[in-house]
Design an enzyme around this catalytic site. Structure first.
Site, PDB file in Angstrom:
ATOM      1  N   LYS A 138     -38.328 -20.717   5.210  1.00 26.34           N
ATOM      2  CA  LYS A 138     -38.598 -20.753   3.778  1.00 26.34           C
ATOM      3  C   LYS A 138     -39.300 -22.059   3.435  1.00 26.34           C
ATOM      4  CE  LYS A 138     -34.863 -17.667   2.696  1.00 26.34           C
ATOM      5  NZ  LYS A 138     -33.627 -17.398   1.998  1.00 26.34           N
ATOM      6  N   HIS A 141     -34.059 -21.615  -0.476  1.00 24.63           N
ATOM      7  CA  HIS A 141     -35.130 -22.426  -1.045  1.00 24.63           C
ATOM      8  C   HIS A 141     -34.552 -23.623  -1.799  1.00 24.63           C
ATOM      9  CE1 HIS A 141     -37.263 -18.539  -0.481  1.00 24.63           C
ATOM     10  NE2 HIS A 141     -38.277 -19.339  -0.189  1.00 24.63           N
ATOM     11  N   SER A 190     -39.552 -16.817  -3.546  1.00 26.18           N
ATOM     12  CA  SER A 190     -38.189 -17.332  -3.655  1.00 26.18           C
ATOM     13  C   SER A 190     -37.472 -16.552  -4.744  1.00 26.18           C
ATOM     14  CB  SER A 190     -38.222 -18.821  -4.027  1.00 26.18           C
ATOM     15  OG  SER A 190     -36.975 -19.253  -4.534  1.00 26.18           O
ATOM     16  N   GLN A 191     -36.281 -16.054  -4.440  1.00 26.89           N
ATOM     17  CA  GLN A 191     -35.519 -15.347  -5.473  1.00 26.89           C
ATOM     18  C   GLN A 191     -35.113 -16.286  -6.601  1.00 26.89           C
ATOM     19  OE1 GLN A 191     -32.318 -13.312  -3.430  1.00 26.89           O
ATOM     20  NE2 GLN A 191     -33.612 -11.533  -3.047  1.00 26.89           N
ATOM     21  N   GLY A 192     -34.874 -17.542  -6.292  1.00 30.32           N
ATOM     22  CA  GLY A 192     -34.438 -18.497  -7.309  1.00 30.32           C
ATOM     23  C   GLY A 192     -35.564 -19.151  -8.092  1.00 30.32           C
TER      24      GLY A 192
END
Length: 135
Positions: A37, A63, A104-106
């Site tokens: 990542k 991340h 990135s999911q966040g």
């Protein structure tokens, strides 16, 4: 010198120091090989100056782990950090190949075209691909 002049001189000195700290921040710091990542980080000095840098480490699960690690480094230099997004990097040094993809999911998806331009400053002889496919 009066107090205002001393304060002004002190602020100019602090600003110069943060500009120098920003100039010393490497554009790219990623793992030497593998799939991992990455995050793009906007590093900001005490004034209006900033630059985007790329960080990616195979030993970070999330991340946010990458961002928090680097944010601590930047804070010690008197700099601020913001993360506009991330993704993944595939790094194959034997083939001189980098692939930038995913999100990135966040933090959301980084601008992979900008990431490619930044990576090319450290890896000018690499083939660098970008893709919006995959996670």
């Amino acid at each position: 010198m009066n107090r205002l002049q001393l304060l002004s001189k002190g602020l100019r000195l602090i600003h110069k120091m943060s500009e120098e700290a920003l100039a010393g921040v490497p554009l790219v710091h990623i793992s030497p090989e593998g799939i991992f990542k990455y995050v793009m980080i906007n590093v900001i000095d005490g004034g209006d100056a900033s630059k985007a840098v790329i960080r990616g480490f195979a030993d970070c699960t999330w991340h946010a782990d990458i961002f928090e690690r680097e944010e601590d480094v930047f804070k010690k230099l008197g700099l601020r950090a913001e993360c506009p997004g991330g993704g993944r990097i595939e790094h194959n040094p034997d083939k001189k190949y980098l692939k930038v993809y995913g999100y990135s999911q966040g933090f959301g998806k980084a601008d992979h075209a900008q990431t490619k331009r930044i990576l090319a400053t450290k890896y000018p002889d690499y083939t660098i691909e970008i893709s919006d496919e995959g996670y």
